[in-house]
Design a protein around this motif. Structure first.
Motif, mmCIF file in Angstrom:
data_model
loop_
_atom_site.group_PDB
_atom_site.id
_atom_site.type_symbol
_atom_site.label_atom_id
_atom_site.label_comp_id
_atom_site.label_asym_id
_atom_site.label_seq_id
_atom_site.Cartn_x
_atom_site.Cartn_y
_atom_site.Cartn_z
ATOM 1 N N VAL A 157 10.183 14.628 -4.867
ATOM 2 C CA VAL A 157 10.716 13.271 -3.281
ATOM 3 C C VAL A 157 9.852 12.585 -3.855
ATOM 4 N N ALA A 158 8.650 12.071 -3.848
ATOM 5 C CA ALA A 158 7.768 11.257 -3.329
ATOM 6 C C ALA A 158 7.701 10.516 -5.215
ATOM 7 N N ALA A 159 8.418 10.854 -5.863
ATOM 8 C CA ALA A 159 8.886 10.371 -7.663
ATOM 9 C C ALA A 159 10.039 10.069 -7.664
ATOM 10 N N LEU A 160 10.926 10.824 -6.709
ATOM 11 C CA LEU A 160 12.085 9.961 -6.635
ATOM 12 C C LEU A 160 11.979 8.659 -5.818
ATOM 13 N N SER A 161 11.834 8.831 -4.630
ATOM 14 C CA SER A 161 11.285 7.881 -3.358
ATOM 15 C C SER A 161 11.090 6.636 -4.464
ATOM 16 N N ALA A 162 10.005 6.794 -4.950
ATOM 17 C CA ALA A 162 9.468 5.526 -6.023
ATOM 18 C C ALA A 162 10.419 4.817 -7.217
ATOM 19 N N LEU A 163 11.241 5.823 -7.138
ATOM 20 C CA LEU A 163 12.428 5.437 -8.524
ATOM 21 C C LEU A 163 13.315 4.775 -7.590
ATOM 22 N N LEU A 164 13.632 5.153 -6.607
ATOM 23 C CA LEU A 164 14.769 4.395 -5.881
ATOM 24 C C LEU A 164 13.587 3.232 -5.637
ATOM 25 N N GLY A 201 0.565 -1.553 -0.307
ATOM 26 C CA GLY A 201 -0.609 0.092 -0.161
ATOM 27 C C GLY A 201 0.773 1.169 -0.070
ATOM 28 N N PRO A 202 1.310 0.884 0.949
ATOM 29 C CA PRO A 202 2.585 2.481 0.820
ATOM 30 C C PRO A 202 3.414 2.777 -0.269
ATOM 31 N N PHE A 203 4.270 2.119 -0.728
ATOM 32 C CA PHE A 203 4.641 1.960 -1.987
ATOM 33 C C PHE A 203 3.395 2.415 -3.477
ATOM 34 N N ILE A 204 2.354 2.061 -3.193
ATOM 35 C CA ILE A 204 1.530 2.491 -4.393
ATOM 36 C C ILE A 204 1.026 3.858 -4.189
ATOM 37 N N ILE A 205 0.926 4.311 -2.840
ATOM 38 C CA ILE A 205 0.781 5.609 -2.186
ATOM 39 C C ILE A 205 1.607 6.463 -3.035
ATOM 40 N N GLY A 247 3.890 10.769 -6.904
ATOM 41 C CA GLY A 247 4.702 11.529 -7.495
ATOM 42 C C GLY A 247 4.667 11.580 -9.229
ATOM 43 N N ALA A 248 3.592 11.369 -8.988
ATOM 44 C CA ALA A 248 2.949 11.683 -10.664
ATOM 45 C C ALA A 248 1.546 12.070 -10.642
ATOM 46 N N SER A 249 1.635 12.753 -9.211
ATOM 47 C CA SER A 249 0.372 13.963 -9.316
ATOM 48 C C SER A 249 0.708 15.341 -10.030
ATOM 49 N N ALA A 250 -0.587 15.140 -11.008
ATOM 50 C CA ALA A 250 -0.161 16.820 -11.495
ATOM 51 C C ALA A 250 -0.618 18.009 -11.138
ATOM 52 N N GLY A 251 -0.228 18.408 -9.528
ATOM 53 C CA GLY A 251 -0.241 19.065 -8.800
ATOM 54 C C GLY A 251 0.444 19.727 -8.205
ATOM 55 N N GLU A 252 0.907 20.602 -7.862
ATOM 56 C CA GLU A 252 2.093 21.966 -7.352
ATOM 57 C C GLU A 252 2.792 21.179 -6.003
ATOM 58 N N ALA A 253 1.385 20.152 -5.461
ATOM 59 C CA ALA A 253 1.696 19.675 -3.959
ATOM 60 C C ALA A 253 2.272 19.099 -4.065
ATOM 61 N N LEU A 254 2.673 18.430 -3.352
ATOM 62 C CA LEU A 254 2.052 16.490 -2.284
ATOM 63 C C LEU A 254 1.302 16.162 -1.912
ATOM 64 N N MET A 304 17.099 13.998 0.527
ATOM 65 C CA MET A 304 15.527 14.560 0.292
ATOM 66 C C MET A 304 14.468 14.915 1.604
ATOM 67 N N LEU A 305 15.261 14.335 3.200
ATOM 68 C CA LEU A 305 14.799 14.988 3.857
ATOM 69 C C LEU A 305 15.088 16.102 3.988
ATOM 70 N N ALA A 306 16.192 16.645 3.326
ATOM 71 C CA ALA A 306 16.412 18.672 4.013
ATOM 72 C C ALA A 306 15.592 19.542 2.639
ATOM 73 N N TYR A 307 15.764 18.615 1.485
ATOM 74 C CA TYR A 307 15.009 19.057 0.776
ATOM 75 C C TYR A 307 13.141 18.898 1.001
ATOM 76 N N MET A 308 12.615 17.776 1.923
ATOM 77 C CA MET A 308 10.971 18.379 2.322
ATOM 78 C C MET A 308 11.316 19.570 3.329
#
Length: 258
Positions: free
Chosen positions: A230-237, A19-23, A28-35, A218-222
């Motif tokens: 960051v969500a997109a990068l997390s998914a890629l990793l 579940g967390p992975f799918i979220i 990360g694939a959001s079209a919006g500007e906020a997580l 990533m923590l500092a960026y957030m």
């Protein structure tokens, strides 16, 4: 009824694990500007933006270097240590195994604080060198345990036969033992690489200005930006780690060693 209960338990377990992975993938694939989840439309722009962020590129290179060279250093120390513990009746062998496993047993925050206070500060080591030594120490227990598992499955009389046929102990190790445990060594490398690359608590204490591993960056960026990159990068990793483990399982039978 029994089958239904079993399927329900399996479904709940898979939902909890996946579940967390799918979220994260959809966030990360959001079209919006906020997580946010559910995402405000779907777009790949944040996945593409990840590759344009300079700090992510620099920290990724550092994390890759630490994971590769730290794991290789751990194997250079761990393979002979595992061999000695497995093949010789050393006094206090169990105590040595416990000490070697201590970086796994002790919480990472304690390890990071101890390394900072009693290694980095007194010696004046650079941040990069301190991170390298710390990651090597953290990966070493995995190298010893996985290689020891391979040695346990290798008959010692094969090595003795090589010695009787004229090989020195070193030649017997390099020509007989090492080729037969290469699957375990590669499995130890992969496990150590993934562990080092994703390491957070120790790296958090030892990172410095301009020198951060990717998870710490990533923590500092957030802290300053709350966009979906960051969500997109997390998914890629996550995909990278899964791909590495999948290939290792297909080629080496990774689950036999861990």
């Amino acid at each position: 009824m029994k089958d239904l209960t079993s399927w329900a338990i399996i479904s709940i377990t898979l939902t909890f694990l996946i579940g967390p992975f799918i979220i994260i993938i959809f966030a990360g694939a959001s079209a919006g500007e906020a997580l946010a989840f559910p995402p405000d439309g779907l777009s790949l722009k944040w996945y593409l933006k990840v590759f344009t962020i300079e700090s992510f590129r620099q920290s990724f290179i550092l994390s890759m270097g630490l994971a590769i060279f730290g794991t290789l250093a751990a194997l250079l120390l761990g393979v002979p240590a595992a061999y000695a513990l497995n093949r010789y009746d050393l006094p206090g062998a169990e105590t040595i195994r416990t000490i070697v496993a201590s970086p796994i047993i002790v919480p990472g925050i304690i390890v990071g604080l101890a390394l900072l206070r009693y290694l980095v500060i007194p010696t004046g080591f650079t941040v990069t060198l301190a991170l390298f030594l710390a990651h090597t120490a953290l990966v070493l227990p995995y190298a010893v345990r996985v290689v020891s598992s391979s040695l346990n499955n290798l008959r010692s009389d094969m090595e003795e036969a090589a010695v009787l046929l004229g090989c020195t102990r070193l030649q017997a190790f390099t020509k007989v033992v090492l080729p037969n445990i290469q699957g375990g060594v590669l499995a130890a490398f992969i496990l150590g690489f993934v562990t080092s690359f994703n390491q957070v608590p120790v790296s958090l204490f030892l990172s410095g200005p301009g020198v951060k591993t990717l998870p710490i960056d990533m923590l500092a960026y957030m802290e300053i930006t709350y966009d979906p990159s960051v969500a997109a990068l997390s998914a890629l990793l996550a995909f990278m780690s899964l791909a590495i483990v999948f290939v290792a399982e297909r080629l080496l039978g990774f689950s036999r060693y861990v």
